[in-house]
Design a protein around this motif. Structure first.
Motif: not given
Length: 226
Positions: A61-68
């Motif tokens: 996933l794109p980085e900004y989605l990995k933890s959210s």
């Protein structure tokens, strides 16, 4: 009628005790909506072709989605936490005792609370759903153990609150991450998921709301100390 009177008296006693405790701790109460305020969700079946990339394995996933971004199998939906929400909850908890209040069902509320607060630091058992509400199709502060003049509400919808509590409300800009959310509310531009973008953390709605909440807290306790 006697039982109703006793129940009301007990609620008043608990409300008074809790309010005194919060004032001693220099805290106010903060009632937080879930959907479009702290997060956005969409059922698996509502995900469009443009959003299929959201179903990829987490590590691609794109980085900004990995933890959210989360797949919640219990309610069969994708959930996207709003940018800045972790910082918002951490900082707001220093000044406010926080409650979740959603028009969703209780099981849904619990699922979302676990995503927002996995260590159960912020909300504890202070989770209110439509199943707990004292009014049909409306939210009310009747179910919050606090004095009304010391409660702040953060919600994207003014219309769901009963008229006597609208003065407690800070209306936040609605968060539309998924295409279905835009379609549901008649928004005529593409969603963040379609654009593969997201709100700016430091300049987004939660960051702005936190500043307002901090100001309210300062003004309230300045008045108390006069």
């Amino acid at each position: 009628m006697q039982n109703l009177s006793l129940a009301k008296n007990e609620m008043d006693r608990l409300r008074d005790e809790n309010s005194k405790r919060l004032l001693r701790d220099r805290k106010l109460s903060l009632v937080l909506d879930l959907d479009h305020t702290l997060l956005n969700s969409a059922g698996f079946s509502r995900i469009t072709g443009e959003e299929e990339y959201l179903n990829c394995e987490r590590d691609v996933l794109p980085e900004y989605l990995k933890s959210s971004l989360f797949r919640v199998h219990g309610s069969k939906r994708l959930v996207k936490l709003r940018p800045y929400v972790n910082t918002f909850l951490k900082e707001a908890s220093k000044l406010y005792e926080m409650h979740i209040y959603t028009m969703g069902g209780f099981s849904y509320a619990l699922e979302m609370a676990k995503l927002l607060d996995p260590k159960n630091i912020y909300f504890n058992s202070r989770i209110v759903s439509r199943d707990d509400s004292t009014r049909r199709y409306e939210k009310s502060l009747d179910v919050v153990l606090g004095k009304e003049n010391a409660i702040v509400i953060l919600d994207d919808k003014e219309s769901v609150w009963c008229k006597e509590h609208k003065e407690n409300l800070i209306k936040i800009e609605r968060y539309h991450f998924f295409a279905h959310s835009c379609k549901r509310f008649g928004v005529d531009h593409k969603s963040h998921s379609q654009l593969k973008s997201d709100e700016n953390e430091s300049e987004g709605a939660l960051a702005t709301s936190l500043k307002i909440l901090q100001q309210i807290h300062t003004l309230f306790f300045d008045m108390v100390c006069i």
